[in-house]
Design a protein around this motif. Sequence first.
Motif, PDB file in Angstrom:
ATOM      1  N   GLY A  23      -7.999   8.481  -0.613  1.00  0.00           N
ATOM      2  CA  GLY A  23      -6.855   7.828   0.016  1.00  0.00           C
ATOM      3  C   GLY A  23      -6.897   7.976   1.523  1.00  0.00           C
ATOM      4  O   GLY A  23      -5.860   8.150   2.171  1.00  0.00           O
ATOM      5  N   VAL A  24      -8.098   7.883   2.062  1.00  0.00           N
ATOM      6  CA  VAL A  24      -8.273   8.176   3.501  1.00  0.00           C
ATOM      7  C   VAL A  24      -7.386   7.321   4.388  1.00  0.00           C
ATOM      8  O   VAL A  24      -6.808   7.812   5.365  1.00  0.00           O
ATOM      9  CB  VAL A  24      -9.775   8.055   3.904  1.00  0.00           C
ATOM     10  N   PHE A  25      -7.211   6.036   4.041  1.00  0.00           N
ATOM     11  CA  PHE A  25      -6.419   5.146   4.917  1.00  0.00           C
ATOM     12  C   PHE A  25      -4.988   4.946   4.393  1.00  0.00           C
ATOM     13  O   PHE A  25      -4.246   4.128   4.917  1.00  0.00           O
ATOM     14  CB  PHE A  25      -7.122   3.792   5.087  1.00  0.00           C
ATOM     15  N   VAL A  26      -4.644   5.682   3.352  1.00  0.00           N
ATOM     16  CA  VAL A  26      -3.289   5.567   2.798  1.00  0.00           C
ATOM     17  C   VAL A  26      -2.348   6.480   3.591  1.00  0.00           C
ATOM     18  O   VAL A  26      -2.672   7.642   3.831  1.00  0.00           O
ATOM     19  CB  VAL A  26      -3.286   5.979   1.305  1.00  0.00           C
ATOM     20  N   PRO A  27      -1.189   5.974   4.015  1.00  0.00           N
ATOM     21  CA  PRO A  27      -0.265   6.830   4.773  1.00  0.00           C
ATOM     22  C   PRO A  27       0.137   8.083   3.997  1.00  0.00           C
ATOM     23  O   PRO A  27       0.190   8.061   2.764  1.00  0.00           O
ATOM     24  CB  PRO A  27       0.946   5.917   5.002  1.00  0.00           C
ATOM     25  N   ALA A  28       0.434   9.121   4.742  1.00  0.00           N
ATOM     26  CA  ALA A  28       0.780  10.407   4.116  1.00  0.00           C
ATOM     27  C   ALA A  28       1.981  10.274   3.192  1.00  0.00           C
ATOM     28  O   ALA A  28       2.080  10.973   2.180  1.00  0.00           O
ATOM     29  CB  ALA A  28       1.056  11.435   5.208  1.00  0.00           C
ATOM     30  N   GLY A  41       0.898   9.872  -0.154  1.00  0.00           N
ATOM     31  CA  GLY A  41      -0.056  10.869  -0.639  1.00  0.00           C
ATOM     32  C   GLY A  41      -1.448  10.751  -0.071  1.00  0.00           C
ATOM     33  O   GLY A  41      -2.371  11.420  -0.548  1.00  0.00           O
ATOM     34  N   GLY A  42      -1.626   9.922   0.936  1.00  0.00           N
ATOM     35  CA  GLY A  42      -2.964   9.773   1.523  1.00  0.00           C
ATOM     36  C   GLY A  42      -3.163  10.650   2.737  1.00  0.00           C
ATOM     37  O   GLY A  42      -2.289  11.434   3.108  1.00  0.00           O
ATOM     38  N   ASP A 100      -1.208   8.674  -7.086  1.00  0.00           N
ATOM     39  CA  ASP A 100      -2.288   9.039  -8.020  1.00  0.00           C
ATOM     40  C   ASP A 100      -3.643   8.524  -7.545  1.00  0.00           C
ATOM     41  O   ASP A 100      -4.671   9.178  -7.735  1.00  0.00           O
ATOM     42  CB  ASP A 100      -1.997   8.470  -9.416  1.00  0.00           C
ATOM     43  N   LEU A 101      -3.643   7.336  -6.959  1.00  0.00           N
ATOM     44  CA  LEU A 101      -4.917   6.759  -6.506  1.00  0.00           C
ATOM     45  C   LEU A 101      -5.424   7.467  -5.253  1.00  0.00           C
ATOM     46  O   LEU A 101      -6.627   7.726  -5.108  1.00  0.00           O
ATOM     47  CB  LEU A 101      -4.751   5.262  -6.229  1.00  0.00           C
ATOM     48  N   ALA A 102      -4.522   7.788  -4.351  1.00  0.00           N
ATOM     49  CA  ALA A 102      -4.938   8.428  -3.098  1.00  0.00           C
ATOM     50  C   ALA A 102      -5.452   9.843  -3.325  1.00  0.00           C
ATOM     51  O   ALA A 102      -6.292  10.340  -2.576  1.00  0.00           O
ATOM     52  CB  ALA A 102      -3.770   8.450  -2.111  1.00  0.00           C
ATOM     53  N   SER A 103      -4.950  10.485  -4.360  1.00  0.00           N
ATOM     54  CA  SER A 103      -5.374  11.861  -4.626  1.00  0.00           C
ATOM     55  C   SER A 103      -6.578  11.924  -5.553  1.00  0.00           C
ATOM     56  O   SER A 103      -7.087  13.001  -5.842  1.00  0.00           O
ATOM     57  CB  SER A 103      -4.214  12.627  -5.268  1.00  0.00           C
ATOM     58  N   GLY A 104      -7.026  10.761  -6.032  1.00  0.00           N
ATOM     59  CA  GLY A 104      -8.186  10.746  -6.923  1.00  0.00           C
ATOM     60  C   GLY A 104      -7.855  11.084  -8.364  1.00  0.00           C
ATOM     61  O   GLY A 104      -8.752  11.239  -9.185  1.00  0.00           O
ATOM     62  N   ARG A 105      -6.570  11.206  -8.683  1.00  0.00           N
ATOM     63  CA  ARG A 105      -6.205  11.475 -10.075  1.00  0.00           C
ATOM     64  C   ARG A 105      -6.463  10.238 -10.933  1.00  0.00           C
ATOM     65  O   ARG A 105      -6.689  10.333 -12.124  1.00  0.00           O
ATOM     66  CB  ARG A 105      -4.727  11.898 -10.183  1.00  0.00           C
ATOM     67  N   LYS A 106      -6.384   9.072 -10.307  1.00  0.00           N
ATOM     68  CA  LYS A 106      -6.701   7.831 -11.017  1.00  0.00           C
ATOM     69  C   LYS A 106      -7.712   7.018 -10.198  1.00  0.00           C
ATOM     70  O   LYS A 106      -7.781   7.151  -8.978  1.00  0.00           O
ATOM     71  CB  LYS A 106      -5.432   7.007 -11.252  1.00  0.00           C
TER      72      LYS A 106
END
Lengths: 380, 268
Positions: A52-57, A60-61, A112-118
Motif C-alpha cells: 500500500g505504498v501509495f495509499v494514504p495512511a 492503512g497505507g 486489507d489490501l494496503a497491509s497485504g492481508r488481501k
Amino acid sequence: MDFSFSKEQDLLRKTVREFVEAEVAPMAAVWDEEDHCPVDVFKKMGELGFAGVFVPAEYGGAGLGYTERAIILEEIARHSAGLAMFLMTHHLGVAAILEFGGEDQKKKYLPDLASGRKIAGLSVTEPTGGSDLGNHQTTGELVDGWWVLNGRKCFASNSHLAQVTIVTARTGTDDKGRQSLTAFIVEGGNPGFAPGRKENKFGLRVSIMGDLVLNNCRVGPESILGGEGRGQRVALSIISEVGRAGMSAISLGLLRACLEDMVRFAKERKLYGKPISSLQAIQFSIAETKVDYEAARLLTYRALALKDAKQRCDVELAMAKYFSTEAVVKAAKRNMDNMGGYGVLNDYPAGRYLRDGLAGLPSAGTSNIMKIIVAASALA
Amino acid sequence: MNPMKIAVCIKPVPSPDHYHQVGIDPETKTLIRQGTPTVINPLDKNALEAALQIREKHGGVVAVVSMAPPFAEENLREALAMGADEAYLLSDRAFAGSDTLATSMVLAAAVKKLGPVDLVLTGNESADGGTAQVSAQLGEWLGYPHLMHACGLEVMEEGLIRVDTARENCRVVYRVKLPAVVSVVRTINRPRFTSLMGVIAAGKKPLTVWSCEDLPVDRCFLGLEGSPTKAGDIYQPDLSRRCELLDVPPEEIAGAILQKIRAAGLQL
C-alpha cells in the motif's frame, strides 16, 4: 531541475534492497523454475508497507507516492521480475479503488489490501483483445437490483490469487451507440466468479496469470467502481498510468540486473590472458546497456514525478514503457552474447532476464500501442 | 517495572559492496574510508534489535549514538527508521583518527549526557577494525559492569537482566545488575527489516549533533595525536596465486609436492 532522489527515497531504496537481497534473491531462480508465487513473501511485503505504498495512511497505507512505488518495484525486479509483477498487479486493483472508489469502498477494501492481508487484481482483457475496449463480450445486466455478470477474462494477472478483483463489463451503449463499460469490484468466494485456466508462461513466471470466469456472478450496486458507464475510464486510466509505470519500473530492475551481471562477468571471465572487460566489443555492449538503463530511468522517474504532481503523464509513461521494455530485451540479449555458452545455462539468470523481458513487452499494452499513443501526441 | 532507557552505540562501516575502495593510509596506518558508502555495522543492528525488543516488551526509550563524520547522519536515520526513538551524532574534526580508547571515552561522555541510562548495547566488534575493544572500554569509562559475546538477553526484574554469553562449547549465563554495558553477537536475534512507515517516521524523530564542545572530554586524549594506539605496520597480504607444473615421474610426484610445501614454510 533536480534529478536527485530525496534522502527519504534513498533510505527507502536501501531498506527495500536489504529485504530483497535477504528474502527474494536467494529464491528467485527456484520460484522461476517451479513457477511458484510466494504469497508468504507478499504478506511480508505487506507488513513493510510495499502493498500500500501509495495509499494514504488514513486507509492503512504508507502514504507515499508512485515514485516510491517504482523504487520498490525496481528493487524487487532486480532479482525477481516475476515477484515484482505480482506486486505490480496488486497495485492496479488498489489504485483503481483509491482513485475511483467511493469513501465506503475505500474504507472497506483498502486497509486489507494496503497491509497485504488481501491480494488485488484488475481484469480487463478478454479473448477478443486487451486494447479493443469497444468490443467487450463480458456483460453486466441489472436484474432485481443485482448486477449479473457473465463472460470470460483472459491474461488476468493474479487470477488465481486475488481476493478483490476489478472487472469490466459491457452494461449498455452510449448516445453514439458505442459500448458502455462499467467496472465492478468482485470479491473472491462469489459463487459466480472463479479462476479458469492457468497459463504456463515462459517469462515473468512467478506472477500467476490465467482466465477468470464470470458465470451469473451477482454483485450489488455498491460494487460499481467509478460510476455506471465509466468502466473504460477506470480501465484506461489505471492501465495507462499505473500499469505502464509498473512495467517501466520492473524493466529498470531487469536492466540493472543485466548491467550488473555483464560487468561482473566481464571482470571475471578471462580470454587471451586478460579479463574480457579489456575487449572493446565487450565494453561497447556494457556502454549500450548502461545508457539504456540511464535513459529508461530518466524517462520513468520523470513521468512519475508528473504523476505524483497530479499532472497528465499518459504520453510520458507510454514513452517510458515502450523504451524500457524494449531496452530490456536488447540488454538481456547482449548479456547472453557476452557470456557465450554460459549464457544459455539455467545456472545463470541470463536466460531468465531475456524471458522476463520478452514477457514484459505486451503487458499493459504492446510496443506498437505505445507508439500509437506517442505518435498521436506528436501529431496532435 | 519502570520503562528503561537504552543507549545503542552504532558505527558506520564500509559497505561490503565497496570493500575494494577502502585503502590504508601509509602514514597514519588508518583505514581510508572517504567516499566509500557505509552501512550500519551488522552486529550493531543486532544490538539495536535487542534494544527494540526490550522496549516493545517493557516500554522505554531507545537512543542510538554514533561517533562519526557528518555523513553518518544517514546511518542514524536508518536506525531511527528501524525503530529507535532518538539519535545522537558525535561529530567533530577533533575526533578524527581516534583509537578505541579515545572513541569509547567520547561515547561514554555522550551516554552520561543522555541522563540516567539503564543499559548500553553495542555490537561485539566492528566489521572494519574488528578490535572488539570499545564495549569493554565503554563499561570502564562509565563504571558499569560489562559483558561481551551476548547471545541472549532478558530483563528479569527491575534493574536486573539475564545475559547468555556464547563460548566455544557452551553458554555462560550471568545475572547482571543495571546499569550495564553488553555487546552482542549475531546469533542473539535477526534484525528486523525496516518498513516504509519506519522510513517516514524517521524524518520526524530527533537527531542531535554534538561536537567536542558539547561533551566534557579533554582534547588531549582525542584524535590521532591523543590516541595511545600506534599501529606498527599494516599491509595488504599478497593473495596472488600461481600454478606450477611438476615435470617428474608419477612415483616421485608425492615427494616433489611435499618438498614444495616444506619449502613454502609449512612443516609437515
